[in-house]
Design an enzyme around this catalytic site. Structure first.
Site, short mmCIF file in Angstrom:
data_model
loop_
_atom_site.label_atom_id
_atom_site.label_comp_id
_atom_site.label_asym_id
_atom_site.label_seq_id
_atom_site.Cartn_x
_atom_site.Cartn_y
_atom_site.Cartn_z
CD GLU A 158 1.58 -0.92 -1.11
OE1 GLU A 158 1.05 -0.19 -0.25
OE2 GLU A 158 2.77 -1.31 -1.04
CG HIS B 286 -0.71 -0.91 3.64
ND1 HIS B 286 -0.45 -0.89 4.99
CD2 HIS B 286 0.43 -1.34 3.05
CE1 HIS B 286 0.80 -1.30 5.20
NE2 HIS B 286 1.36 -1.58 4.04
CD GLU C 146 4.22 -3.57 6.22
OE1 GLU C 146 3.68 -2.47 5.96
OE2 GLU C 146 4.84 -4.23 5.38
#
Ligand code: ZN
Length: 522
Positions: free
Chosen positions: A288, A291, A316
């Protein structure tokens, strides 16, 4: 004559600017409403008490309705039309050209879907999700099947409304990965399949008794306990090292880890702590975090006008790059094992960099996609992609799906799920109407290696820096070469700009073959 032409031109430029400002103003409002939707959804998944569910669902639906109305307002179409017919010479890389491209793409898609379809799809998918949860608990595919049939029928209708040149799947894929077609996916995946299936077989042949079919959720033994506070601390240290800006973001907890951005100045990530296995929260944090660096790295002036969203595959690629290529490397553990041992001295006392490197890169075909290792992960995606393609094109009926799923699992992974819960019912996506979404995970893997190869070509010291705990050189390269473009380009254009080549599978294949041949002595 000349002067007159000049005056006409000035007038038309002023006219164009005025229309452009008006369109931008409209889009900014939609972006702001979308950000408010994001806050509601983040809160729902983190801190909202159960009693808030009903009112929150109504607030979210009201906002979604307003957003849809604003985007599909006929005046937006008129503005787009005016701007394109009086278009001045715009460089394709300019913000203005990108803005018009992206707004037109979104507008065209949304106005083509009739309100009746949008309502019906929302209704069926919200019912289907409730049915799916129960069907998965009871491992009963037949109760979910009628809903899945309806969802695929709606997806076929959507493809017809949206239009496509080659295959209906392309129209659905365009929502998640604009500019990519099913036929391209088939070509790329065909290059990966034989290599990955052979690797799995070779690795299995090296293990006495073959490979276990379930991930080991207690790799440190049943007695190991990794205290919550120390796990949290390790995650925060890694995020700081990655360059996650805590002035422009924060981490919280949720059952399923996710990233959401309210603006580049406020990016939220979540994690989930498993007491017996600190690797679970660590890798979800790094994933995460990847991201989040993207979201924090998008220029605010792009994000503000709706150019903040790259394709799902590109997004991704960032999380996978950090989680796998960086986070599962020897260099990463050279710095982070001593850090982890300082926080968990007893639990990790027997570990060396080498033994940790082997532990985090264990290959075992598993029934569950989200537990899959790097080698088998894409095989799970191929199963889903091929089945949803066949269902959409009516080469497969929903009633035949569980059997077809199991056959493909045997073919690619050499294992057959014992029940539907660990087979066809495991993922939430289809029940939510997300058809055409899965391939973006595999694209993310492929792109992560292609981007990393380019990063190493430009900054060869990156691995040595990682071994010293310096993750910023990589982060800065990603900021400057990838994040800076936000959602200006489709993935195929972006990869060409960053690497000078179209998307190719060779860097990914090279990475995975070299790494696992060495690990397993193949
Ligand atoms: Zn992700």
């Amino acid at each position: 004559m000349k002067a007159k032409e000049g005056m006409g031109l000035t007038r038309s430029v002023a006219h164009w600017d005025e229309k452009y400002q008006e369109l931008q103003h409209r889009v900014e409002e939609v972006v702001n409403l979308g950000r408010a939707e994001g806050v509601l959804s983040w809160d729902q998944q983190t801190y909202m008490p159960p009693g808030g569910a009903q009112a929150r669902a109504e607030s979210a639906a009201a906002l979604a309705r307003i957003v849809h109305e604003r985007i599909t307002d006929p005046h937006t179409g008129e503005l787009l039309n005016d701007l394109s017919t009086t278009l001045p010479e715009l460089h394709p890389d300019s913000v203005e050209a990108a803005f018009l491209r992206v707004v037109k793409r979104e507008y065209d898609r949304l106005v083509k879907l009739p309100a009746r379809w949008v309502e019906e799809n929302a209704r069926v998918s919200s019912l289907a999700q409730v049915v799916w949860v129960k069907a998965k608990q009871e491992s009963d595919f037949s109760s979910f099947a009628p809903y899945l049939e309806r969802l695929f029928a709606l997806a076929r209708e959507a493809a017809d409304y949206l239009g496509y040149e080659e295959r209906p799947y392309d129209a659905l894929l365009a929502q998640y990965e604009p500019g990519v077609r099913a036929s391209q996916l088939e070509r790329w995946f065909a290059e990966l399949k034989p290599v990955l299936t052979r690797l799995v077989q070779e690795i299995a042949s090296k293990q006495p008794g073959g490979l276990p079919a379930t991930a080991d959720d207690e790799p440190f033994g049943p007695a190991a306990e990794f205290p919550d506070a120390q796990q949290w601390e390790l995650g925060q240290r890694v995020l700081r090292a990655m360059g996650f800006d805590f002035q422009r973001g924060r981490q919280d907890r949720s059952i399923h880890p996710f990233t959401t951005s309210f603006s580049p100045g406020d990016v939220r990530i979540t994690t989930w702590i498993v007491p017996r296995n600190f690797l679970s929260a660590l890798y979800s944090t790094v994933h995460e975090g990847g991201h989040a660096l993207y979201e924090q790295g998008i220029p605010p002036e792009l994000s503000r006008i709706g150019l903040g969203q790259p394709s799902l595959g590109v997004h991704e690629s960032q999380s996978r790059l950090w989680e796998n290529i960086v986070g599962r490397s020897r260099e990463f553990w050279q710095y982070w094992l001593p850090q982890a041992q300082e926080l968990f001295p007893g639990q990790l006392s027997g570990f060396t960099v080498e033994s940790m490197y082997h532990l985090v890169n264990q290959v075992r075909p598993s029934f569950i996609r989200t537990e899959a290792d790097e080698v088998t992960y894409n095989l799970h995606i191929f199963v889903r992609f091929e089945l949803e393609l066949a269902l959409l094109e009516r080469r497969l009926e929903v009633a035949e799906l569980p059997e077809a799923w199991n056959r493909k699992m045997e073919q690619y992974l050499g294992i057959c799920p014992p029940d539907a819960a660990r087979g066809v019912l495991q993922d939430v996506h289809w029940s939510d109407g997300l058809i055409g979404y899965f391939p973006t995970y595999a694209l993310g893997n492929i792109l992560s290696a292609q981007f990393y190869e380019q990063a190493l070509a430009e900054v060869p010291s990156i691995p040595a820096e990682i071994a010293r705990g310096h993750l910023l050189p990589l982060k800065e390269w990603l900021n400057q070469r990838i994040h800076v473009h936000g959602g200006k380009y489709e993935s195929q254009v972006l990869v060409q700009k960053v690497t000078g080549q179209p998307l190719v599978t060779q860097p990914y294949l090279q990475y995975i073959q070299a790494k696992y041949s060495e690990l397993y002595g193949l």
